[in-house]
Scaffold this motif. Structure first.
Motif, PDB file in Angstrom:
ATOM      1  N   ALA A 246       0.853  -1.189   0.000  1.00  0.00           N
ATOM      2  CA  ALA A 246       0.000   0.000   0.000  1.00  0.00           C
ATOM      3  C   ALA A 246       0.890   1.241   0.000  1.00  0.00           C
ATOM      4  O   ALA A 246       1.907   1.275   0.694  1.00  0.00           O
ATOM      5  CB  ALA A 246      -0.888  -0.015   1.238  1.00  0.00           C
ATOM      6  N   ALA A 247       0.521   2.233  -0.818  1.00  0.00           N
ATOM      7  CA  ALA A 247       1.361   3.425  -0.899  1.00  0.00           C
ATOM      8  C   ALA A 247       0.468   4.660  -0.937  1.00  0.00           C
ATOM      9  O   ALA A 247      -0.751   4.576  -1.081  1.00  0.00           O
ATOM     10  CB  ALA A 247       2.236   3.370  -2.151  1.00  0.00           C
ATOM     11  N   GLU A 248       1.083   5.797  -0.822  1.00  0.00           N
ATOM     12  CA  GLU A 248       0.334   7.054  -0.751  1.00  0.00           C
ATOM     13  C   GLU A 248       1.072   8.073  -1.618  1.00  0.00           C
ATOM     14  O   GLU A 248       2.307   8.155  -1.573  1.00  0.00           O
ATOM     15  CB  GLU A 248       0.336   7.511   0.729  1.00  0.00           C
TER      16      GLU A 248
ATOM     17  N   VAL B  31       5.971   4.601   0.523  1.00  0.00           N
ATOM     18  CA  VAL B  31       5.470   3.401   1.172  1.00  0.00           C
ATOM     19  C   VAL B  31       5.912   3.459   2.623  1.00  0.00           C
ATOM     20  O   VAL B  31       7.100   3.651   2.896  1.00  0.00           O
ATOM     21  CB  VAL B  31       6.035   2.144   0.504  1.00  0.00           C
ATOM     22  N   ASP B  32       4.970   3.289   3.515  1.00  0.00           N
ATOM     23  CA  ASP B  32       5.263   3.382   4.947  1.00  0.00           C
ATOM     24  C   ASP B  32       6.062   4.645   5.259  1.00  0.00           C
ATOM     25  O   ASP B  32       6.990   4.635   6.082  1.00  0.00           O
ATOM     26  CB  ASP B  32       6.053   2.151   5.413  1.00  0.00           C
TER      27      ASP B  32
ATOM     28  N   PRO C  95      11.481   0.068   6.057  1.00  0.00           N
ATOM     29  CA  PRO C  95      11.900  -0.797   7.156  1.00  0.00           C
ATOM     30  C   PRO C  95      11.051  -2.085   7.186  1.00  0.00           C
ATOM     31  O   PRO C  95       9.844  -2.024   6.989  1.00  0.00           O
ATOM     32  CB  PRO C  95      11.660   0.038   8.406  1.00  0.00           C
ATOM     33  N   ALA C  96      11.748  -3.188   7.386  1.00  0.00           N
ATOM     34  CA  ALA C  96      11.047  -4.481   7.406  1.00  0.00           C
ATOM     35  C   ALA C  96      11.770  -5.420   8.344  1.00  0.00           C
ATOM     36  O   ALA C  96      12.911  -5.174   8.744  1.00  0.00           O
ATOM     37  CB  ALA C  96      11.001  -5.072   6.005  1.00  0.00           C
TER      38      ALA C  96
ATOM     39  N   ASN D 179       3.170  -1.508   7.574  1.00  0.00           N
ATOM     40  CA  ASN D 179       1.873  -2.064   7.190  1.00  0.00           C
ATOM     41  C   ASN D 179       1.769  -3.564   7.378  1.00  0.00           C
ATOM     42  O   ASN D 179       0.744  -4.144   7.052  1.00  0.00           O
ATOM     43  CB  ASN D 179       1.599  -1.740   5.720  1.00  0.00           C
ATOM     44  N   LYS D 180       2.834  -4.179   7.908  1.00  0.00           N
ATOM     45  CA  LYS D 180       2.824  -5.636   8.099  1.00  0.00           C
ATOM     46  C   LYS D 180       2.520  -6.361   6.795  1.00  0.00           C
ATOM     47  O   LYS D 180       1.702  -7.287   6.768  1.00  0.00           O
ATOM     48  CB  LYS D 180       1.787  -6.044   9.165  1.00  0.00           C
TER      49      LYS D 180
END
Lengths: 279, 379, 311
Positions: free
Chosen positions: B261-263, B272-273, B304-305, B326-327
């Motif tokens: 998901a992105a904005e 993203v995030d 980050p992940a 966003n997991k």
């Protein structure tokens, strides 16, 4: 062979032929019911009208019930059919399991005897069996009606085929779980045998409910008559002229199985297809 | 000229619509795959082309001839069925001969016993026998001619089915999952053979499969179908590198494309995030960001992940991670020596290659994106 | 359903039992089979031996002694007009009932299978005679075929046609019984054919169409008929053995009459054995009956063995 079904109009010739054939098949039933409610004088008028001018339902059926103990015959039929079925399953299922899944000397020979038995119509053995039952004083008994059919080689054959298809691992697992051969039959095989057992049960009941040959041989006593014999008895009492009552009698004894069939058509037809081997 | 052309074909069974306004052109000699999950309508479309099913609306032409209302037997198509549909009572050579016998001999000549003595039946049968032999030799099944299908292995049956289809040189060649009943090794081998065979026969070919790798490796063009529609039809490279629809992007490629998901902010910058990706969307709002596993790699300053699992595959390693914001699960394909030195459960930072990333709108349609700036992909 | 039927078709399974490493099933196996073995011995094997023995004696039930008379019983049969009539009638009955009940059943099965409408209904209707008590239905037929008050003759009279004495004339009686036999057997065969038809893979019809089988007839010739072969042979065996054993309808309707015109094998056995109590002679006829049944099965299983190589 398209998946779309044709329009009703295109389908009409097919349906017409089927309807005509169905009509011919149903004619005896329709007339049997119609005549069973007609008074004697209307029957003898030989008209083609189905509905009676004067209903003689009570007259005809009453006469049947007064003359012969229909209920007794039906109960006899049930006792005989289910008695036979009980022993057939009791003897055949363990034997079929052994033939299908156990390894033992003589298995092939036993199976050979099963195949031999499949070839022999039961009418073949009627004379010696009659002598045997006579010697044992068992003529005119339920035993005489039931005993000859207790070993159904066909049931053994059918169940063997069915059990062969069960995975060997199922039985291995049961053994590892600590079951002996008897508890395997009882707790693993039997619950899995239901489809074959229902099919066979229907086949067996239909065959023995309709049988006339053997009861005619071993039964003279009226109280032990099977449904098929009951009608014959009624005919001889009536000298076969009162068709209204005769049709009422026929309707009464044919009804139980026909009604059972109408309620469980699918099962009946499956049963017969599955067991079609022996008619 | 088009070998097969399907225009605006719809099909419903009762109330369920299995094909919605589908159009497709297959050029002469072209190999087109219909690929999609089961129930997407691909087999129905093929059966409509074959004439085994009638379309509810629309038109099918074969080499310019309208065949919409012409039945299968008159369409000059050949078909290989999923279960091969060989006639079990006929030998291999008889099976191969059926299409020729049915077309060349009259009903009288096909009669058992006497038929062969009527007219020129004998000469025709001799010619048919020659042709089936030639086909069998081409497929390497000449030694099986007298066997029945039940006596053949899966691979052999498959060849007989192919032979029965090519023996009469059809204009259109249809194959319905012909490899799905073979084991894995044989499947890969047969793929190459079918492609070679197609080059030799040169007929317009439609190939139905649910296996994307079959579609990608064999076809000139791939049509990805879903929910009764063709989402995209293009050459395999284009389908992979330039998917028109999120569902196409997700369906093609293994491991699956990463979807995040992105904005986009007021200037269209996509993040993203909260991490800017370097892509520019045409307008502001939420978008779907997708990047293939080989186009995202651990690098400083990225998304980050948390590393969840590492699969070592020899020529590469697959890093399984979950974005912290966003997991979302992410898979990266990296060279084995570029594995991050982080224990499972440790934190990493992932940097997608903006030039190879895609944006999709809320309906899963591709959104044109521009690359704002390119961060170095090293480290 | 069809799988099970196919399994039952395998009259003599050729499969070698897979050798299992487990030994020592012996004791349990014999225990499990014991009840069946005892019943088999008492109810099938010993009586069978009994019939074999009886057939070569002049034993009469109730008598105190008997003689071994070799093949005299069989020689007597050749001179016995009742027996000869019985054989002749049984053969005629079979050749009437078998082709007709199979042909009609096949036609109806194909018609039912050709469409979705009314499937369950027609199947049930045609099957009804199979579950109906033969004696009861024979009685209904007796009324239908009654020479003066029966509806069949009423219709014929209405059409200005002759009104035969269906069950009372020696010219018509076998045909009438045969018609009843066809009526009884069609449903049974039909259900078996339906199972056979549904077992034919749909794809084969698709393949046939693509391969150029344009007419329904050519698809029938290319796919349906050959693939129905095993079912057909199987149905022939069943109908044949059922017809050879015809008894109930004859016993109910004609008692073999008039003048032996409808005497059939099983009734002759019954009559000689349980009416005249000539057990020796009856046993000999039983052996003839058994030999015919076995011959039919043997010939046809041979055919099946040769034909069922696909599947």
């Amino acid at each position: 062979m398209r998946s779309d079904s044709p329009s009703l109009v295109k389908d009409l010739p097919r349906l017409a032929v089927l309807c005509i054939a169905a009509f011919i098949v149903l004619v005896p039933y329709v007339w049997m019911l119609a005549v069973s409610v007609k008074p004697q004088d209307e029957v003898f008028r030989a008209s083609l009208t189905l509905l009676p001018e004067r209903w003689a339902l009570i007259e005809n059926y009453g006469k049947v019930l007064r003359t012969i103990p229909v209920l007794t015959f039906v109960i006899n039929g049930l006792i005989v059919c289910f008695g036979i079925l009980f022993f057939q399953l009791l003897f055949a299922i363990p034997a079929a399991y052994a033939l299908a899944k156990l390894n033992f000397r003589g298995r092939e020979i036993l199976f050979g005897f099963v195949m031999l038995g499949l070839l022999i119509p039961y009418q073949t053995t009627a004379l010696p069996l009659y002598m045997g039952f006579h010697q044992a004083g068992l003529l005119n008994s339920y035993t005489a009606l039931i005993a000859p059919f207790t070993c159904s080689v066909f049931a053994i054959f059918l169940f063997r085929q069915f059990f062969k298809a069960l995975p060997d691992d199922l039985i291995a697992a049961a053994r590892i779980d600590g079951m002996g051969e008897f508890s395997i039959v009882w707790r693993v095989i039997l619950p899995n045998a239901w489809p074959a057992a229902t099919a066979f049960a229907i086949f067996s009941v239909v065959a023995h409910w309709n049988d006339l040959f053997w009861p005619l041989i071993v039964i003279q006593k009226g109280s032990l008559y099977t449904p098929a014999m009951g009608i014959l008895a009624f005919r001889s009492v009536e000298s076969g002229d009162d068709y209204g009552a005769l049709m009422a009698a026929a309707t009464l004894v044919a009804a139980p199985l026909v009604i059972a069939f109408l309620f469980a058509q699918r099962r009946f037809i499956e049963g017969v297809t599955m067991t079609g081997l022996k008619g | 000229m088009a070998g097969v052309s399907v225009s605006a074909v719809s099909k419903s069974f009762g109330v369920t619509e299995v094909l919605k306004d589908v159009s497709l052109e297959v050029r002469k000699g072209e190999f087109v795959s219909l690929v999609g999950p089961s129930g997407c309508g691909k087999t129905t479309l093929m059966r409509i082309i074959a004439g085994l099913e009638t379309a509810s609306s629309g038109m099918v032409t074969i080499e310019g001839r309208d065949v919409t209302n012409i039945r299968a037997a008159d369409r000059d198509v050949a078909m290989v069925f999923q279960n091969y549909a060989l006639y079990p009572h006929l030998t291999v050579s008889q099976n191969l001969a059926v299409p020729l016998v049915m077309r060349r001999l009259s009903a009288l000549q096909r009669m058992p016993l006497f038929g062969r003595f009527i007219g020129d039946a004998k000469a025709k049968l001799a010619a048919i026998s020659d042709e089936t032999k030639r086909t069998a030799e081409m497929l390497g099944i000449a030694h099986l001619m007298d066997r029945k299908p039940a006596q053949l292995s899966g691979g052999q049956r498959q060849r007989v089915a192919l032979g029965r289809a090519i023996v009469r040189h059809p204009r259109v060649f249809l194959m319905d999952e012909p490899l799905s009943n073979l084991d894995a090794a044989l499947r890969v081998h047969t793929r190459a053979e079918i492609v070679a065979l197609h080059r030799r026969v040169g007929a317009a070919t439609v190939y139905v499969t649910h296996d994307q790798s079959e579609a990608m490796t064999m076809s000139d063009r791939v049509a990805v179908m879903m929910g009764g529609e063709i989402l995209q039809i293009a050459a395999p490279e284009e389908i992979y590198l330039d998917p028109a629809d999120l569902r196409v992007a997700s369906f093609i490629g293994s491991p699956k494309i990463n979807v995040l998901a992105a904005e986009a902010d007021e200037r269209g910058r996509v993040s993203v995030d909260g991490v800017p990706t370097g892509l520019l969307a045409p307008s502001r709002g939420p978008v779907t960001f997708a990047v293939r596993p080989e186009d995202i790699a651990p690098a400083g300053d990225g998304i980050p992940a948390r590393l969840t699992h590492v699969e070592f595959l020899g020529d590469c390693a697959l890093l399984h991670a979950e974005t912290i914001g966003n997991k979302r699960p992410v898979i990266c394909r990296v060279a084995p020596d570029r594995r991050p030195r982080v224990a499972i459960g440790g934190e990493i930072s992932l940097w997608p290659d903006a030039a190879k990333s895609f944006l999709f709108d809320g309906n899963g349609k591709r959104v044109s994106a521009a690359v704002a700036k390119q961060k170095p992909a090293h480290v | 359903m069809s799988d099970a039927a196919a399994a039952a078709y395998a009259m003599a399974p050729r499969e070698r039992s897979r050798a299992r490493s487990l030994v020592g099933d012996g004791g349990a196996a014999w225990l499990l089979t014991l009840p069946a073995i005892i019943a088999y011995l008492l109810m099938i094997l010993l009586p069978l031996a009994g019939v074999l023995a009886l057939a070569f004696t002049d034993y009469e039930f109730g008598g105190t002694s008997f003689r071994w008379i070799g093949s005299e019983n069989f020689a007597d049969m050749l001179k016995d007009r009742t027996f000869m009539a019985s054989i002749r009638n049984t053969v005629i009955y079979c050749f009437f009932v078998v082709p007709l009940s199979i042909g009609i059943a096949l036609l109806l099965a194909i018609l039912i299978e050709a469409g979705a409408r009314g499937r369950a209904f027609f199947r049930a209707v045609f099957f009804l005679p199979v579950v109906s008590l033969t004696v009861a239905m024979a009685t209904a037929w007796q009324y239908l075929l009654h020479p003066s008050i029966g509806p069949v003759n009423a219709v014929l009279r209405g059409l200005g046609l002759g009104t035969p004495n269906w069950l009372g004339s020696s010219d018509w009686v076998l045909m009438s019984l045969g018609m009843i036999g066809v009526w009884e057997n069609v449903g049974f065969n039909l259900v078996l054919f339906l199972a056979g038809l549904t077992a034919i893979p749909r794809e084969l019809y698709g393949a046939a169409e693509v391969d150029g089988a344009k007419s329904a007839w050519s698809r029938f010739a290319l796919v349906t008929w050959p693939l129905l072969g095993p079912t057909l042979l199987f149905v022939i065996i069943i109908t044949m053995t059922r017809s050879i054993r015809v008894f109930d309808s004859v016993q109910t309707l004609t008692q073999g009459g008039p003048n032996n015109a409808s005497e059939v094998l099983l009734r002759t056995i019954y009559q000689e054995g349980f009416h005249y109590f000539k057990f020796g002679y009856s046993a000999a006829i039983t052996l003839v009956f058994l030999a015919i049944v076995l011959a039919v099965m043997l010939v046809q299983t041979r055919l099946i063995d040769r034909r069922i190589h696909y599947g």
